[in-house]
Every structure is written in C-alpha cells, then in structure tokens.
Design an enzyme around this catalytic site. Sequence first.
Site, PDB file in Angstrom:
ATOM      1  N   TYR A  29       0.821  -1.229   0.000  1.00 20.55           N
ATOM      2  CA  TYR A  29       0.000   0.000   0.000  1.00 20.55           C
ATOM      3  C   TYR A  29       0.849   1.270   0.000  1.00 20.55           C
ATOM      4  CZ  TYR A  29      -2.862  -3.520   2.484  1.00 20.55           C
ATOM      5  OH  TYR A  29      -3.486  -4.665   2.895  1.00 20.55           O
ATOM      6  N   CYS A  60      14.390 -10.256  -3.091  1.00 23.71           N
ATOM      7  CA  CYS A  60      14.814  -9.882  -4.449  1.00 23.71           C
ATOM      8  C   CYS A  60      13.696  -9.214  -5.240  1.00 23.71           C
ATOM      9  CB  CYS A  60      15.321 -11.116  -5.166  1.00 23.71           C
ATOM     10  SG  CYS A  60      16.621 -11.888  -4.205  1.00 23.71           S
ATOM     11  N   GLU A  61      13.257  -8.067  -4.771  1.00 21.72           N
ATOM     12  CA  GLU A  61      12.253  -7.275  -5.480  1.00 21.72           C
ATOM     13  C   GLU A  61      12.501  -5.806  -5.165  1.00 21.72           C
ATOM     14  OE1 GLU A  61       8.286  -8.025  -5.921  1.00 21.72           O
ATOM     15  OE2 GLU A  61       8.366 -10.147  -5.375  1.00 21.72           O
TER      16      GLU A  61
HETATM   17  N1  LLP Z   1     -14.520  -5.904   9.938  1.00 24.40           N
HETATM   18  C1  LLP Z   1     -14.370  -6.357   8.677  1.00 24.40           C
HETATM   19  C2  LLP Z   1     -15.489  -7.021   8.017  1.00 24.40           C
HETATM   20  C3  LLP Z   1     -13.154  -6.163   8.015  1.00 24.40           C
HETATM   21  O1  LLP Z   1     -13.021  -6.592   6.770  1.00 24.40           O
HETATM   22  C4  LLP Z   1     -12.086  -5.495   8.687  1.00 24.40           C
HETATM   23  C5  LLP Z   1     -10.810  -5.268   8.015  1.00 24.40           C
HETATM   24  C6  LLP Z   1     -12.289  -5.078  10.011  1.00 24.40           C
HETATM   25  C7  LLP Z   1     -13.525  -5.293  10.597  1.00 24.40           C
HETATM   26  C8  LLP Z   1     -11.231  -4.398  10.813  1.00 24.40           C
HETATM   27  O2  LLP Z   1     -10.843  -3.171  10.287  1.00 24.40           O
HETATM   28  P1  LLP Z   1      -9.845  -2.197  11.092  1.00 24.40           P
HETATM   29  O3  LLP Z   1     -10.539  -1.744  12.344  1.00 24.40           O
HETATM   30  O4  LLP Z   1      -8.626  -2.983  11.421  1.00 24.40           O
HETATM   31  O5  LLP Z   1      -9.582  -1.118  10.129  1.00 24.40           O
HETATM   32  N2  LLP Z   1      -4.297  -5.118   5.430  1.00 24.40           N
HETATM   33  C9  LLP Z   1      -4.803  -3.764   5.437  1.00 24.40           C
HETATM   34  C10 LLP Z   1      -6.118  -3.659   6.167  1.00 24.40           C
HETATM   35  C11 LLP Z   1      -7.176  -4.580   5.655  1.00 24.40           C
HETATM   36  C12 LLP Z   1      -8.450  -4.506   6.454  1.00 24.40           C
HETATM   37  C13 LLP Z   1      -9.377  -5.569   6.058  1.00 24.40           C
HETATM   38  N3  LLP Z   1     -10.594  -5.607   6.803  1.00 24.40           N
HETATM   39  C14 LLP Z   1      -3.739  -2.851   6.013  1.00 24.40           C
HETATM   40  O6  LLP Z   1      -2.646  -3.313   6.312  1.00 24.40           O
HETATM   41  O7  LLP Z   1      -3.948  -1.653   6.113  1.00 24.40           O
END
Ligand code: LLP
Length: 424
Positions: free
Chosen positions: A326, A352-353
């Site tokens: 991201y 290696c990227e």
């Molecule tokens: N509920 C659902 C249905 C979700 O899909 C997610 C996150 C959450 C709750 C929790 O969201 P939060 O409070 O943590 O924002 N890998 C990405 C974030 C992906 C989030 C996916 N869903 C990153 O590193 O920013």
Amino acid sequence: MSAAENEPFSYQNDELYCEGVPLAKIAGEVGTPVYVYSRTELERAYKAFDAALEGIPHKVCYAVKACSSLGILAALVELGAGADIVSAGELFRWQKAGGDPAKVVFSGVGKTESEMVAALAAGIAAFNVESAEELAALDRVARARGTKARVSLRVNPDVDPQTHPYISTGLKQNKFGVAMAEARPLLREAARLEGIEVIGVDFHIGSQLTKTSPFTDAIARLVKLVEDLHADGIEIDHVDIGGGLGIDYGKGDAAPPSPADYGAAVCDALAPLAKLGVTLVTEPGRVIVGAAGALLTRVLYRKRNEAKHFTIVDAAMNDLMRPALYSSYHPIRPVRDPNRPTIPTDVVGPVCETGDFLARDRELPELAQGELVWVGAAGAYGSVMASNYNTRPRAPEVLVKGDRYTVIRARETLEQMIAGERIA
Ligand code: LLP
C-alpha cells in the site's frame, strides 16, 4: 510521570524500550527480525475504545485478522472482548486462545459450507451474510443440521471512506455486502427461511479511516433501513458498524479521530434507534493493536549508488508487507542514540524485489552496520500478513508487560517451513 513513560515504546537515556524492557535485550535474546508488542498499550487501547461507546449498549468484537497470535487473542479474551472472524481458521485460533464462540461474528464474502458447519457447531453469535446466494447456502446448511443460523445482512452503503483504494470496502464498486436497495427485500425473504433467524444488519466501509463523517453517513443509511424493516415487522437486535477507525502512523498528516470522538459521533448517529432497543456491535482491529506492536530489525549493510543511499536490514516485505502493498508509511527510529545528524535513505530488506522496502527517502540518523532499528505502528496487519517468500522463516513475536517479556510465537524453523511438502 512524564508523557514518554506512558508510551508503549520510549527512550530512556537514548535507548529505546518497550515498557520496561530494552529492545536491545529482546534482540539479543530472541534475535531479529522480531515483532514486539506492549501488553499495557493493547489493554489501554481496548479499554479506551470500549469506554468511548459506553453511552450505548454495545459489544466490541475485535477483528482477529489484524493480529491473530494466540498470545494477543488471549490478552483480549481476558479483557472481555468478542471476535470478528473471517475464516474457520480464525474461529479455531479464537477458541484455542480461550475465546467464547458465543461472542463471535463471522464476516467475509466467501464463507464455505464447511466453515458454516464449524461456526454453527461452535454456536457463534451471528453470520454477517454478504449475498443472496450465501444466504441460501447458509439456510440449507442450518436446516440440514436441524438448527437456525443467526444472521446479520451486510449492506454496502456506498459511502467513500477516503482511504487507500485497496482497503475501501463500502463503495458500490467493491465486492462487499449487498446494495442498499436489495437489502430490504432480501431481509424480508430471509425472515421467512426456516434455517435463518434475522438478528442484525451490518457494514464495514473500509480501514484506516481518518474522519468520522463516512461512519456517520453510513450509519444514517443503516438507521433508515432498520426503521423500514421495523415497519415491515422485522425487528433487528443489533447493528454492526464494522471496524475501520484509523491510527496515527506518524507521517505528520491529520491525525485520525480519537476513539472518544469516534464514539461520540457513532452514538449520536445511532440515537434514532434507541427506542427500538438495538445493540451496537463493532469490529475494530487496527485501533486496538496497531500502536502496541513494532518490528525490530538489524542493519546488515549500507551502500550508496549514483541515485540513492540504501540501508539494508534483516526484515523484509515478507515480514511487513504494508509498505510494498500500500506504499504505507511506518515510523522508523534507531534503537540507540536517536539524536544524530540525519541523511535520506531507503530502508530495504533482503528480498529480491524492488518493491521490498520498509521506507523510501526517509530522513534517518546514519545507521551503522549491526545497529538495531525500530519500525513502529506494526501491530496491526504486520505479523498476520507475513509470508515465507524467498523461503524466509516467519519472525517470532514477543509480548512485553512491565519489565518482563514472553515469546508468544517462536521463530519458524526451516524444517517447519517444508513440513507437509514432498518430492513426487
Ligand atoms: N470488519 C471487517 C469485516 C473487516 O473486513 C475489517 C478489516 C475489520 C472489521 C477491521 O478493520 P480495522 O478496524 O482494522 O480497520 N491489510 C490492510 C487492512 C485490511 C483490512 C481488512 N478488513 C492494512 O494493512 O492496512
């Protein structure tokens, strides 16, 4: 007590600590790269979020995907948290950590029938259903077991969360939920299904939100739906507004709302439902665990070419994928002597990227070979997104409380990495 002493990671005599433990001690004993979490910060963040919603009957279902190590889940179980899961694997982890399945909501667009069976057998609180076909499958699975599945329908409120496109989920072009217009007829149909008990409606509009308005706009749409359903004779027990509240990554741009500001805005927006006796469910992940965790890494080499200076460290994109995926910003500090003259450098890993970087063009004290480096705000979507790319073992995880620490996950071994593989 100075403000710094309340911080999960702070310098004492120019040396960086997690609570009362010098990071150099952890690196020396456990090795690098290693994830380090502050239990005090985890507890503080959970309690602050929970307290922010005290004006309304509510449940906090921690989004297990943000950080799912048993040691982290067990700490949240102790605080009374529920869980938002997205797979049978997360349900397994939650139960292994002592979590109550009756406090679980199950999200995700692609639940398999075997996952539905496992969740029904465990007795989870609700399935957050995301399509008409999923609803039909769940009805079938529940009826075959002579039971009813408690269902919340995930709607797509079509609001712009104003975050990174990969983590926006509540726009009509996203795969999540059902369209608002489809929700009312689908819920009317669901209420007639023998294997389904309709108990809620939900949304999750995205992650790392830095304003309250997308939440309150989406809630306004949900309130209207719940009122319409009430008019149809369908009573809703809970509304689930997902997770998504952002944290400060230290980049210097506008800070996200505090949990207190978020809580006040949410409670306000939900006020019209008070008369219907509706409970609020939330699914926070990042805001609970993000600031509590850091990745600790060591400098291997430095080099300068015609264009740039590079600091090559022993953590890579397989350990912390967020910058590569991201272009996300994580704060970076030397573990010792932070107040030295700085140079602009790219902090990169051994993979290696070209996409394997932790930071680009970052002003940092000129780091020496062998020095330890702290990569902050890595508690959420850090260790959980690690992979074995380049056949690199996954990093261990350490949970600190006061002046003690526990290795809550050992460093993966080479043998563990190839277990299950065989030569044909
Ligand atoms: N509920 C659902 C249905 C979700 O899909 C997610 C996150 C959450 C709750 C929790 O969201 P939060 O409070 O943590 O924002 N890998 C990405 C974030 C992906 C989030 C996916 N869903 C990153 O590193 O920013």
